[in-house]
Design an enzyme around this catalytic site. Sequence first.
Site, PDB file in Angstrom:
ATOM      1  N   TYR A  69      64.128  75.912  42.748  1.00  0.00           N
ATOM      2  CA  TYR A  69      62.890  76.680  42.861  1.00  0.00           C
ATOM      3  C   TYR A  69      61.737  75.695  43.008  1.00  0.00           C
ATOM      4  O   TYR A  69      61.164  75.225  42.020  1.00  0.00           O
ATOM      5  CB  TYR A  69      62.662  77.528  41.608  1.00  0.00           C
ATOM      6  CG  TYR A  69      63.548  78.734  41.440  1.00  0.00           C
ATOM      7  CD1 TYR A  69      64.466  79.117  42.412  1.00  0.00           C
ATOM      8  CD2 TYR A  69      63.461  79.510  40.293  1.00  0.00           C
ATOM      9  CE1 TYR A  69      65.271  80.226  42.240  1.00  0.00           C
ATOM     10  CE2 TYR A  69      64.259  80.629  40.110  1.00  0.00           C
ATOM     11  CZ  TYR A  69      65.159  80.986  41.082  1.00  0.00           C
ATOM     12  OH  TYR A  69      65.948  82.086  40.893  1.00  0.00           O
ATOM     13  N   GLY A 221      62.635  94.904  45.285  1.00  0.00           N
ATOM     14  CA  GLY A 221      63.457  95.807  46.078  1.00  0.00           C
ATOM     15  C   GLY A 221      64.418  95.076  46.987  1.00  0.00           C
ATOM     16  O   GLY A 221      64.600  93.862  46.907  1.00  0.00           O
TER      17      GLY A 221
END
Length: 302
Positions: A69, A221
């Site tokens: 990350y 989502g």
Amino acid sequence: MITDSATADASGTFVLGDLPVHRIGLGAMRLTGSAPFHLGTPSDRARSTAVLRRAVELGVNHIDTAAFYFSALRCANELINTALAPYADGLVIATKVGPYRDQRGAWGVSARPDELRGHVEENLRQLGRDHLDLVYFRRTRQDSIAEHFGALAELREAGLIRHLGISAVAPRHLSEALEIAPVAAVQNRYCVDAPGPEGDALLRLCGERGIAFVPFYAVAGQGGERGAAEARQDEELLAVARAHGASPAQVRIAWTLHQGPHVLAVPGTGDPGHLEENVAAGALRLTGEELSRLDALRAPGR
């Protein structure tokens, strides 16, 4: 939206291996920039470290991160180290290994089993720790995870890792891993409006075995972007949000937590306002009728 004084303890507690954590945590990927990885604009360091410190003030004691990350200027693990070390007792930091990015930021091929110790040691160095609380093996196209998971199990026996998890897997991979060592957590894509029988099966299996199920992209989502998810909210979800004076993102998090006491949410953000909103969602209680309406969004073909 619900942004009152709710703290992470309102979400309840689950014991991750032998580590009690509040069921609302924080995902670290978005601390590094306005979009995942090298995309978007690198974050402001002071803002990202402030988000981390505020999260802990709000009772968040489960942070999900990875050495891969990072953006052009920011590394999530380094930000965590800067903001939170020396670490408070009871703070659980989970990381993941398998994928990696080279020094230019380009994605490398998936690591071999014998390379995973180097991945673990890189996380240890960046975080400034002598052991990792939880390490997921993040599967990337492997048909079998036995060799990779077995390599991490050896590092657990050596004391570098306390608990093991697996990510981006199918139910058969959980069975495979459990033949080798205990699995404390499974991390897979899972959200209210993305049907997936494999995810449902994993959620159920984890509940039966007392294993944490930790969805990613629960707020963003299926597309993986919060903004995109907010632009296409289903009317049923919006109606539930209006009934509670909540945001759609808060309803998504609340629905996630309602899927079982073993389900943990780690919504990622580098935005102080979103952090407060996400943590407050742990106090949102949905009715049975509302849950049924939201569950219908997972029906195939919608």
